[in-house]
Structures are given as structure tokens and as C-alpha cells.
Design an enzyme around this catalytic site. Sequence first.
Site, mmCIF file in Angstrom:
data_model
loop_
_atom_site.group_PDB
_atom_site.id
_atom_site.type_symbol
_atom_site.label_atom_id
_atom_site.label_comp_id
_atom_site.label_asym_id
_atom_site.label_seq_id
_atom_site.Cartn_x
_atom_site.Cartn_y
_atom_site.Cartn_z
ATOM 1 N N ARG A 84 52.286 24.691 31.387
ATOM 2 C CA ARG A 84 51.404 24.291 32.502
ATOM 3 C C ARG A 84 50.255 23.433 32.001
ATOM 4 N NH1 ARG A 84 49.789 29.610 35.583
ATOM 5 N NH2 ARG A 84 48.551 28.125 36.802
ATOM 6 N N GLN A 115 40.275 27.829 43.325
ATOM 7 C CA GLN A 115 41.101 28.902 42.762
ATOM 8 C C GLN A 115 41.956 28.332 41.621
ATOM 9 O OE1 GLN A 115 42.927 31.439 46.181
ATOM 10 N NE2 GLN A 115 42.454 29.433 47.074
ATOM 11 N N ASN A 116 41.931 27.012 41.480
ATOM 12 C CA ASN A 116 42.816 26.359 40.517
ATOM 13 C C ASN A 116 42.267 26.478 39.102
ATOM 14 O OD1 ASN A 116 44.287 25.669 42.750
ATOM 15 N ND2 ASN A 116 43.451 23.588 42.879
ATOM 16 N N ASP A 118 43.157 24.164 36.838
ATOM 17 C CA ASP A 118 43.189 22.825 36.235
ATOM 18 C C ASP A 118 41.793 22.206 36.305
ATOM 19 O OD1 ASP A 118 44.769 21.885 39.291
ATOM 20 O OD2 ASP A 118 42.748 21.270 38.721
ATOM 21 N N HIS A 133 39.029 31.557 39.315
ATOM 22 C CA HIS A 133 40.114 32.156 38.533
ATOM 23 C C HIS A 133 40.211 31.586 37.119
ATOM 24 C CE1 HIS A 133 42.126 33.255 42.618
ATOM 25 N NE2 HIS A 133 41.181 34.118 42.257
ATOM 26 N N CYS A 144 38.931 40.680 21.309
ATOM 27 C CA CYS A 144 37.453 40.650 21.126
ATOM 28 C C CYS A 144 36.799 39.556 21.961
ATOM 29 C CB CYS A 144 37.116 40.475 19.641
ATOM 30 S SG CYS A 144 37.412 38.797 19.019
ATOM 31 N N GLY A 209 44.542 23.385 50.951
ATOM 32 C CA GLY A 209 45.691 23.649 50.090
ATOM 33 C C GLY A 209 45.765 25.033 49.506
ATOM 34 N N ASN A 235 46.024 21.591 55.439
ATOM 35 C CA ASN A 235 47.228 22.155 54.849
ATOM 36 C C ASN A 235 48.414 21.608 55.635
ATOM 37 O OD1 ASN A 235 49.344 23.976 53.951
ATOM 38 N ND2 ASN A 235 47.717 25.300 53.174
HETATM 39 C C1 BV8 Z 1 41.393 41.798 41.737
HETATM 40 C C2 BV8 Z 1 44.904 32.322 37.926
HETATM 41 C C3 BV8 Z 1 40.626 43.963 41.374
HETATM 42 C C4 BV8 Z 1 46.071 32.648 37.025
HETATM 43 C C5 BV8 Z 1 45.356 33.515 40.014
HETATM 44 C C6 BV8 Z 1 47.335 45.624 42.853
HETATM 45 C C7 BV8 Z 1 46.603 45.745 41.680
HETATM 46 C C8 BV8 Z 1 45.459 44.985 41.434
HETATM 47 C C9 BV8 Z 1 45.065 44.046 42.356
HETATM 48 C C10 BV8 Z 1 45.816 43.920 43.497
HETATM 49 C C11 BV8 Z 1 46.927 44.688 43.778
HETATM 50 N N1 BV8 Z 1 47.433 44.323 45.006
HETATM 51 C C12 BV8 Z 1 46.665 43.344 45.508
HETATM 52 C C13 BV8 Z 1 45.697 43.091 44.603
HETATM 53 C C14 BV8 Z 1 44.705 42.108 44.675
HETATM 54 C C15 BV8 Z 1 45.278 40.863 44.004
HETATM 55 C C16 BV8 Z 1 45.979 40.078 45.094
HETATM 56 O O1 BV8 Z 1 45.320 39.518 45.930
HETATM 57 N N2 BV8 Z 1 47.311 40.077 45.064
HETATM 58 C C17 BV8 Z 1 48.047 39.362 46.094
HETATM 59 C C18 BV8 Z 1 49.366 38.879 45.507
HETATM 60 C C19 BV8 Z 1 48.254 40.290 47.285
HETATM 61 N N3 BV8 Z 1 44.152 40.150 43.468
HETATM 62 C C20 BV8 Z 1 43.811 40.328 42.195
HETATM 63 O O2 BV8 Z 1 44.443 40.977 41.396
HETATM 64 C C21 BV8 Z 1 42.478 39.693 41.817
HETATM 65 N N4 BV8 Z 1 41.685 40.651 41.140
HETATM 66 O O3 BV8 Z 1 41.676 42.107 42.858
HETATM 67 O O4 BV8 Z 1 40.738 42.622 40.904
HETATM 68 C C22 BV8 Z 1 39.766 44.649 40.443
HETATM 69 C C23 BV8 Z 1 38.571 45.124 40.900
HETATM 70 C C24 BV8 Z 1 37.780 45.818 40.027
HETATM 71 C C25 BV8 Z 1 38.188 45.993 38.708
HETATM 72 C C26 BV8 Z 1 39.393 45.472 38.252
HETATM 73 C C27 BV8 Z 1 40.207 44.780 39.112
HETATM 74 C C28 BV8 Z 1 42.695 38.524 40.878
HETATM 75 C C29 BV8 Z 1 43.508 37.464 41.561
HETATM 76 C C30 BV8 Z 1 43.548 36.190 40.690
HETATM 77 C C31 BV8 Z 1 44.938 35.940 40.174
HETATM 78 N N5 BV8 Z 1 44.968 34.655 39.470
HETATM 79 N N6 BV8 Z 1 45.308 32.359 39.338
HETATM 80 C C32 BV8 Z 1 47.027 31.497 36.895
HETATM 81 O O5 BV8 Z 1 46.747 30.395 37.419
HETATM 82 O O6 BV8 Z 1 48.073 31.687 36.246
HETATM 83 S S1 BV8 Z 1 45.883 33.541 41.615
HETATM 84 C C33 BV8 Z 1 46.712 32.114 42.028
HETATM 85 O O7 BV8 Z 1 47.478 32.356 43.199
HETATM 86 C C34 BV8 Z 1 45.834 30.971 42.455
HETATM 87 O O8 BV8 Z 1 44.700 30.871 41.636
HETATM 88 C C35 BV8 Z 1 45.486 31.265 43.892
HETATM 89 O O9 BV8 Z 1 44.344 32.048 43.995
HETATM 90 C C36 BV8 Z 1 46.621 32.144 44.339
HETATM 91 C C37 BV8 Z 1 47.401 31.566 45.482
HETATM 92 O O10 BV8 Z 1 47.681 30.298 45.147
HETATM 93 P P1 BV8 Z 1 47.231 29.058 46.112
HETATM 94 O O11 BV8 Z 1 46.204 28.321 45.379
HETATM 95 O O12 BV8 Z 1 46.933 29.458 47.499
HETATM 96 O O13 BV8 Z 1 48.570 28.315 46.050
HETATM 97 P P2 BV8 Z 1 49.874 28.699 46.828
HETATM 98 O O14 BV8 Z 1 50.966 28.121 46.028
HETATM 99 O O15 BV8 Z 1 49.900 30.141 47.178
HETATM 100 O O16 BV8 Z 1 49.714 27.893 48.183
HETATM 101 C C38 BV8 Z 1 49.628 26.487 48.111
HETATM 102 C C39 BV8 Z 1 49.257 26.006 49.487
HETATM 103 O O17 BV8 Z 1 49.114 24.591 49.420
HETATM 104 C C40 BV8 Z 1 50.324 26.309 50.528
HETATM 105 O O18 BV8 Z 1 49.703 26.802 51.694
HETATM 106 C C41 BV8 Z 1 50.945 24.930 50.795
HETATM 107 O O19 BV8 Z 1 51.329 24.787 52.150
HETATM 108 C C42 BV8 Z 1 49.781 24.020 50.505
HETATM 109 N N7 BV8 Z 1 50.151 22.665 50.098
HETATM 110 C C43 BV8 Z 1 51.287 22.236 49.496
HETATM 111 N N8 BV8 Z 1 51.207 20.883 49.310
HETATM 112 C C44 BV8 Z 1 49.988 20.486 49.773
HETATM 113 C C45 BV8 Z 1 49.317 21.620 50.275
HETATM 114 N N9 BV8 Z 1 48.081 21.552 50.808
HETATM 115 C C46 BV8 Z 1 47.498 20.338 50.866
HETATM 116 N N10 BV8 Z 1 48.078 19.205 50.403
HETATM 117 C C47 BV8 Z 1 49.308 19.247 49.855
HETATM 118 N N11 BV8 Z 1 49.892 18.110 49.419
HETATM 119 ZN ZN ZN Z 2 39.467 38.531 18.283
#
Ligand code: BV8
Ligand code: ZN
Length: 274
Positions: A84, A115-116, A118, A133, A144, A209, A235
Site C-alpha cells: 500500500r 480517516q486516510n 495516505d 487513523h 517500545c 468519500g 459520494n
Molecule cells: C476503537 C487505518 C475502541 C488502518 C482504519 C470490536 C472490537 C473493538 C472495536 C470494535 C469492535 N466492533 C466495532 C468496533 C469499533 C471499530 C469499528 O468501527 N468497526 C467497524 C468495522 C464496525 N472501530 C475501531 O476499532 C476503532 N477503535 O473503537 O477503539 C477502544 C476504546 C478504548 C480502548 C481501546 C479501544 C479504530 C478504527 C480505525 C481502524 N483503522 N484505518 C489502515 O488503513 O489499514 S479504518 C479504515 O476503514 C479507514 O481509515 C476508514 O476509517 C474506514 C472505512 O473506510 P472509508 O474511508 O469509509 O472507505 P470505504 O472503502 O469504507 O468507503 C469508501 C467510500 O468512498 C464509499 O462510500 C464509496 O462509495 C466512496 N467512493 C468511491 N469512489 C469515490 C468515492 N467517493 C468519492 N469519490 C470517489 N471517486
Molecule cells: Zn523497540
Amino acid sequence: MSALPPQPFATPELPAIPARLVERLADAGNIVVFTGAGVSAESGIATFRQPVTGLWSRYNAAMLATPAAFDADPGLVWGWYEWRRAAILAAAPNAGHRAIATLARLLPRVTVVTQNVDDLHERAGNPSVVHLHGRLDAARCRRCAHPFTHAGPPLDIPEGGDRRDPPACDRCGAPVRPGVVWFGESLPGDAWEHAMALATQGGVFLTVGTSALVYPAAELPQVAARHGALVVQVNPEPTPLDAVADISLQGPAGLVLPALLEAVQRRPRPAGRR
Ligand code: BV8
Ligand code: ZN
């Protein structure tokens, strides 16, 4: 209220920009541009909705983007992030990123909250971006947290992907991990508090997006709506934010945002206003 020139007819794929949006942007004291993977899609960066390809095709992103996946198979996860990182380095900001950067120069108090992981907003000219993120160009020790600086572009990962053993921390020898927030990990406190504070200040909240499925980030547009902001979604597809947004501009960011920018630039300024 100044009379606006007639809005251009919307082309089939380009929604018309409502005059009330242009007026609110011109007068807003707080504008948040909240972005997800969709804003980078036209730069060729796969979104999270798109299936993961190659070696990782039997996983989905939410499975790989976890501490457990990395601890179980560091080479598989590090290889995915290096693949990536290579894609991001080879990509360029698109017209959507550039329109956001120009809006931020044109209007006061515009903040990009992304949220990206990049750096395409920065490379398009947005100097300060709130990364909820983390960032892929940052890395640190899994044990560490000692920062790790990538020596150069990623090792040449073949198209279908490959495992790559993560480097060892030069302080404690543990594996280095990507500087992103994994599922189950907390968001950086300063970034989250800054984003939440902005969401409670009204004005205009432009969400671009994102599928709005991941929390707590997906809360922000709802908080903004509750605090009187005009919530505008860009979107091409329906999302859960359709129920929250006051205005939904259905189309790709690379087309809609330049049209929004042009409408703002064309707005006649009342005498004495910049
Ligand atoms: C937290 C970085 C708690 C990494 C990302 C069980 C256990 C623990 C937590 C949870 C759980 N169940 C639920 C949760 C909460 C969880 C969560 O929300 N899960 C979801 C799946 C339900 N969240 C977490 O775990 C968060 N932390 O809750 O901590 C906690 C509290 C106290 C103490 C300890 C812990 C952390 C979440 C962060 C995860 N990391 N990214 C990496 O990049 O590898 S998330 C990642 O996916 C993205 O950053 C983004 O946030 C998310 C969704 O992605 P989108 O950006 O929306 O992209 P997506 O592909 O989904 O959609 C794209 C959109 O663009 C579409 O709508 C499409 O139509 C549109 N599009 C397409 N083309 C275009 C367009 N729009 C415009 N123009 C175009 N051309
Ligand atoms: Zn270390």
C-alpha cells in the site's frame, strides 16, 4: 443575500451545486472537510470497500488491520502495508484533493479531518491535516513505540503481493509496525479531541468519500448535525450518512469538488467583502 448567477445545468453525472451551500460556505466561520478512502479513489488508491487483491485476497482489510493479525503473521501484514505504501508513493493527488486545498486557501477556517493514512491531502497543498487513523509514512516499534524512519521506497513488492519481514527496532529489536490505528486500537487523543471540537462548532461539515461504517470517526457528521452545521455529503453511492446530510451531492469527488470550488469562486462578493 446577494443574487447569484444562474447555476449551470447539472451534467448527467455532475449534480448542481445549490446556491444555499455556496452562501453558507462563504459565511461559515468553521468548515470541516471530513474525508475517507473515496477521496483517494481517483488517485488509484483502493478503498476499503474494494476487495483486497493478490496474496491478501482471502482476507479483508478489517482482518489485516488488527494487532492480532500482525502478531500472528508480521510478514503478511507488513507486506500488505509496504504494498500500500508503494501504491501511495506512486499515486498523485487528484482534482478532488486539489479542490479541497484551494478551498482551504480561499475560505477562512477550513480544516481537513481524514480517516486516510495516505499523504495526498498534504501533497495537494493542505498544510495541516488531522489524521484520525494515523499515517502510513510513519512507523514505530510494536513493543517500545520507538519511531522508525523508512530508509526509502518500499521493497519491490510483486503485483500479487508477498510477505515481507518487518525491520527490527534499533532500540529493542522488536518488530516495527505501521504508524496507523488498527481495529480495536484507540485513536490518537489529540487528533480525536481536535476533530470532535471542530464538529461541535457548527458552520459547514463536508463529508467526502466515506462509507461512514467505522467508529468513532463515523460519529463526527452526526455530532456536526446535532450542533447546527450544514452537513454536505459527496459520494457516488448511498451511505448511512444520506439520513444525516442536509445536502447530498452524488458523484465522484474528482468531479464534484472542482464544481463546488468553481461555484464558490464565481460567487459575486458584496462590496467591501474579500
Ligand atoms: C476503537 C487505518 C475502541 C488502518 C482504519 C470490536 C472490537 C473493538 C472495536 C470494535 C469492535 N466492533 C466495532 C468496533 C469499533 C471499530 C469499528 O468501527 N468497526 C467497524 C468495522 C464496525 N472501530 C475501531 O476499532 C476503532 N477503535 O473503537 O477503539 C477502544 C476504546 C478504548 C480502548 C481501546 C479501544 C479504530 C478504527 C480505525 C481502524 N483503522 N484505518 C489502515 O488503513 O489499514 S479504518 C479504515 O476503514 C479507514 O481509515 C476508514 O476509517 C474506514 C472505512 O473506510 P472509508 O474511508 O469509509 O472507505 P470505504 O472503502 O469504507 O468507503 C469508501 C467510500 O468512498 C464509499 O462510500 C464509496 O462509495 C466512496 N467512493 C468511491 N469512489 C469515490 C468515492 N467517493 C468519492 N469519490 C470517489 N471517486
Ligand atoms: Zn523497540
